[in-house]
Design an enzyme around this catalytic site. Structure first.
Site, PDB file in Angstrom:
ATOM      1  N   GLN A 135       0.808  -1.215   0.000  1.00 55.79           N
ATOM      2  CA  GLN A 135       0.000   0.000   0.000  1.00 55.79           C
ATOM      3  C   GLN A 135       0.843   1.268   0.000  1.00 55.79           C
ATOM      4  O   GLN A 135       0.336   2.363  -0.252  1.00 55.79           O
ATOM      5  CB  GLN A 135      -0.932   0.022   1.210  1.00 55.79           C
ATOM      6  CG  GLN A 135      -0.212   0.211   2.549  1.00 55.79           C
ATOM      7  CD  GLN A 135      -1.118   0.076   3.734  1.00 55.79           C
ATOM      8  OE1 GLN A 135      -1.553  -1.029   4.069  1.00 55.79           O
ATOM      9  NE2 GLN A 135      -1.414   1.190   4.393  1.00 55.79           N
ATOM     10  N   ASN A 299      -0.640  -9.343   4.965  1.00 52.48           N
ATOM     11  CA  ASN A 299      -0.568  -7.908   5.151  1.00 52.48           C
ATOM     12  C   ASN A 299      -0.418  -7.204   3.804  1.00 52.48           C
ATOM     13  O   ASN A 299      -0.266  -7.860   2.761  1.00 52.48           O
ATOM     14  CB  ASN A 299       0.618  -7.569   6.070  1.00 52.48           C
ATOM     15  CG  ASN A 299       0.464  -6.232   6.773  1.00 52.48           C
ATOM     16  OD1 ASN A 299      -0.456  -5.461   6.496  1.00 52.48           O
ATOM     17  ND2 ASN A 299       1.380  -5.932   7.681  1.00 52.48           N
TER      18      ASN A 299
END
Length: 332
Positions: A135, A299
């Protein structure tokens, strides 16, 4: 006597100088490995001090790991030059008052406790989990968690793994706040109503921009329901029967420095990060003669974090609040 004291002080100075030289080498190697560049010498000095504090924390923890006093190992990863305060302040979820159950048509799902579930599950074995994504600096964990669940569950139904666009959610989902945080539950409502473009058609940019969603290029999904879940037994049943789920947790300082093993570090139940549970299992710890239940968590910090982008977290103790908020979408 004076000579003995002199030699003792001299030895200490030599040891300290040697240690400092060794840390200099480690610092330079760490910067090269993680592509770190600092604008000013003052900035680099500040980051070096934070890095050294992390280094001492990691060394102390890993000594306990080697002595089998803890079940996980820490690493000097890309977050090592952050201060403790900076690591504690990281958040990519909407404020608590804005998260949770949708006002309408968003039920809470509770599975029957009599349902038989396997002792272990790992959806990566089905080839229905995409590679670990990153991200970046955008607070878009909520988008990555949502997309990862939809990708996996769509693949489970169709046997085709299609990468979808997190950027579409960041730019276009007005119920969430782009790089300033969001909530997977709300994002699943958006996906149900709008469908999703492929990642190749709407690439991730690590920042929020104008919405370029094109309905004609969007994949639509036959959603039977989307829902919240609470409680780890309930979550495990969902993972076993239906596929990966999105969960929220406290990505604490210890969590951020995780390398491998079963994580049971210090954290709170103040939720600030969204991830994906792709499975669960149990690990026998021989020296303690006990079984440790764990979650397999994917994650969105890249595959250079943790155990190739994953973390095993102790299960059935609501560690870091992981059993407090979960969301999923069922496709037919």
């Amino acid at each position: 006597m004076h000579l003995d004291k002199y030699l003792l002080v001299l030895s200490a100075v030599i040891i300290c100088a040697s240690c400092s030289h060794s840390l200099d080498q480690e610092w330079e190697a760490w910067k090269t490995k993680h592509g770190k560049h600092y604008v000013t010498s003052h900035d680099e000095s500040f980051r070096r001090m934070a890095w050294e504090a992390t280094w001492h924390k990691v060394q102390e923890h890993n000594q306990k790991f080697e002595q089998r006093l803890t079940k996980y190992r820490m690493g000097m990863n890309k977050f090592a030059d952050m201060t403790s305060r900076e690591r504690r302040s990281r958040s990519c979820l909407s404020p608590k008052g804005k998260r949770g159950i949708m006002p309408t048509n968003f039920p809470v799902r509770a599975y029957s406790k009599s349902v038989d579930t396997p002792e272990s599950v790992d959806w990566r074995d089905s080839k229905c989990v995409t590679h670990v994504k990153n991200q970046g600096l955008c607070g878009s964990c909520w988008a990555f968690a949502t997309v990862g669940v939809v990708e996996a569950r769509n693949c489970i139904k169709t046997s085709e793994l299609v990468e979808l666009s997190e950027q579409q959610l960041v730019d276009c989902d007005n119920t969430n706040d782009g790089c300033c945080g969001g909530d997977p539950a709300h994002a699943m409502d958006y996906v149900t109503r709008n469908g999703m473009m492929k990642a190749t058609d709407y690439e991730y940019a690590d920042k929020q921009a104008a919405c370029f969603y094109k309905p004609a290029n969007s994949l639509t999904f036959n959603v039977s329901k989307y829902y919240n879940m609470f409680g780890e037994d309930n979550m495990a049943t969902s993972v076993a029967l239906d596929g990966p789920i999105a969960v929220s947790l406290d990505a604490s300082e210890d969590f951020q420095l995780y390398e491998h093993g079963v994580f049971l570090g210090e954290c709170s139940e103040e939720l600030n990060h969204a991830v994906i549970i792709v499975g669960y299992g149990t690990e026998y710890v021989e020296e303690e003669e006990e079984n440790v239940d764990y979650w397999i968590v994917k994650n969105s910090w890249g595959d250079d974090w943790g155990d190739n982008g994953y973390i095993k977290m102790k299960r059935n103790v609501n560690l870091c609040g992981i059993g407090s908020e979960a969301a999923a979408v069922d496709l037919v």
